[in-house]
Design a protein around this motif. Structure first.
Motif, PDB file in Angstrom:
ATOM      1  N   GLN A   1       0.831  -1.212   0.000  1.00  0.00           N
ATOM      2  CA  GLN A   1       0.000   0.000   0.000  1.00  0.00           C
ATOM      3  C   GLN A   1       0.861   1.255   0.000  1.00  0.00           C
ATOM      4  OE1 GLN A   1      -3.659  -0.015  -0.037  1.00  0.00           O
ATOM      5  NE2 GLN A   1      -3.011   1.964  -0.849  1.00  0.00           N
TER       6      GLN A   1
ATOM      7  N   ASP B   1       0.691   3.980  -2.888  1.00  0.00           N
ATOM      8  CA  ASP B   1       0.357   5.355  -2.530  1.00  0.00           C
ATOM      9  C   ASP B   1       1.452   6.323  -2.962  1.00  0.00           C
ATOM     10  OD1 ASP B   1      -2.035   4.501  -1.454  1.00  0.00           O
ATOM     11  OD2 ASP B   1      -1.364   4.645   0.645  1.00  0.00           O
ATOM     12  N   SER B   2       2.709   5.920  -2.846  1.00  0.00           N
ATOM     13  CA  SER B   2       3.828   6.765  -3.279  1.00  0.00           C
ATOM     14  C   SER B   2       3.777   6.997  -4.782  1.00  0.00           C
ATOM     15  CB  SER B   2       5.160   6.126  -2.889  1.00  0.00           C
ATOM     16  OG  SER B   2       5.256   5.994  -1.499  1.00  0.00           O
TER      17      SER B   2
ATOM     18  N   LYS C   1       1.108   6.853  -6.702  1.00  0.00           N
ATOM     19  CA  LYS C   1      -0.060   7.700  -6.977  1.00  0.00           C
ATOM     20  C   LYS C   1       0.234   9.159  -6.636  1.00  0.00           C
ATOM     21  CE  LYS C   1      -3.244   3.984  -5.751  1.00  0.00           C
ATOM     22  NZ  LYS C   1      -4.205   3.532  -4.731  1.00  0.00           N
ATOM     23  N   LEU C   2       0.959   9.384  -5.565  1.00  0.00           N
ATOM     24  CA  LEU C   2       1.260  10.734  -5.108  1.00  0.00           C
ATOM     25  C   LEU C   2       2.091  11.507  -6.114  1.00  0.00           C
ATOM     26  CD1 LEU C   2       1.087  12.781  -2.740  1.00  0.00           C
ATOM     27  CD2 LEU C   2       3.178  11.759  -1.846  1.00  0.00           C
ATOM     28  N   PHE C   3       3.068  10.847  -6.712  1.00  0.00           N
ATOM     29  CA  PHE C   3       4.008  11.532  -7.585  1.00  0.00           C
ATOM     30  C   PHE C   3       3.750  11.353  -9.076  1.00  0.00           C
ATOM     31  CE2 PHE C   3       6.301  11.047  -3.551  1.00  0.00           C
ATOM     32  CZ  PHE C   3       6.604  12.368  -3.322  1.00  0.00           C
ATOM     33  N   ASN C   4       2.714  10.618  -9.445  1.00  0.00           N
ATOM     34  CA  ASN C   4       2.436  10.346 -10.860  1.00  0.00           C
ATOM     35  C   ASN C   4       0.954  10.523 -11.138  1.00  0.00           C
ATOM     36  OD1 ASN C   4       5.130   9.187 -11.910  1.00  0.00           O
ATOM     37  ND2 ASN C   4       4.785   8.238  -9.912  1.00  0.00           N
ATOM     38  N   SER C   5       0.591  11.676 -11.684  1.00  0.00           N
ATOM     39  CA  SER C   5      -0.823  11.979 -11.909  1.00  0.00           C
ATOM     40  C   SER C   5      -1.485  11.000 -12.871  1.00  0.00           C
ATOM     41  CB  SER C   5      -0.979  13.406 -12.422  1.00  0.00           C
ATOM     42  OG  SER C   5      -0.279  13.560 -13.650  1.00  0.00           O
TER      43      SER C   5
ATOM     44  N   GLN D   1      -3.341   8.222 -10.947  1.00  0.00           N
ATOM     45  CA  GLN D   1      -4.363   8.577  -9.963  1.00  0.00           C
ATOM     46  C   GLN D   1      -5.743   8.320 -10.543  1.00  0.00           C
ATOM     47  OE1 GLN D   1      -3.524  12.665  -9.064  1.00  0.00           O
ATOM     48  NE2 GLN D   1      -1.614  12.170  -8.004  1.00  0.00           N
TER      49      GLN D   1
END
Length: 182
Positions: free
Chosen positions: A167, A171-172, A174-178, A181
């Motif tokens: 997870q 999550d990492s 998703k955070l840095f790669n639009s 998302q």
């Protein structure tokens, strides 16, 4: 758009495929698990009538095919992987069988991340000293210690901890790669 690549490096029996599945389950966008060894597995089936078993003989056969490819062309497996990855209609590709430093560096050069996984008790998890000491397994030690690996997780056999780590990885990303998302 090219998919985001998550590479997983670790020795046989460390939990790479399980981690890949757990990471995949953390995404709602299309994700594929693509093994770099897929071509070697096809060769083993066609040329050597390999039955798909990852016992000592099967692991050794795959290790030897991969090593022969590396000797012929050090970039063979990353070239083939790139062709496979770029043909997939997904947002994320997880490659759970990274071994060598050049494979990890290739993923990083494509903007991806490389996650290491170690399991101190992997001998006895279907792994013997013979397969565990193959040159491809020894290359994992070098790769795990390199700057090409973003983070290393120690797998103590706890499913809950492995899922939690998966997870965090997802999550990492998703955070840095639009593009990944929802």
């Amino acid at each position: 758009m090219k998919p985001f690549i998550i590479g997983i490096v670790g020795k046989a029996g460390s939990g790479k495929n399980t981690l890949a599945t757990y990471i995949k389950d953390c995404f709602t966008v299309p994700v594929a698990i693509q093994e770099i060894s897929e071509v070697a597995k096809n060769q083993a089936e066609l040329l050597y009538r390999w039955d798909g078993a990852k016992d000592e003989a099967g692991r050794r056969l795959l290790q030897d095919i991969m090593e022969a490819g590396n000797k012929y062309n050090p970039h063979l497996w990353t070239t083939l992987l790139g062709e496979l990855v770029d043909s997939l209609n997904v947002r994320v590709v997880i490659v759970p069988d990274i071994r060598s430093l050049n494979q990890a560096e290739w993923i990083r050069s494509r903007g991806g991340i490389v996650v290491g996984i170690v399991r101190p008790d992997s001998i006895g998890q279907g792994i013997t000293e013979i397969t565990g000491n193959h040159v491809s397994e020894l290359a994992v030690d070098i790769t795990l210690k390199s700057k090409a690996v973003n983070v290393v997780f120690t797998n103590d056999g706890s499913e809950a901890k492995l899922k939690a780590f998966a997870q965090v990885v997802a999550d990492s990303v998703k955070l840095f790669n639009s593009s990944v998302q929802t």
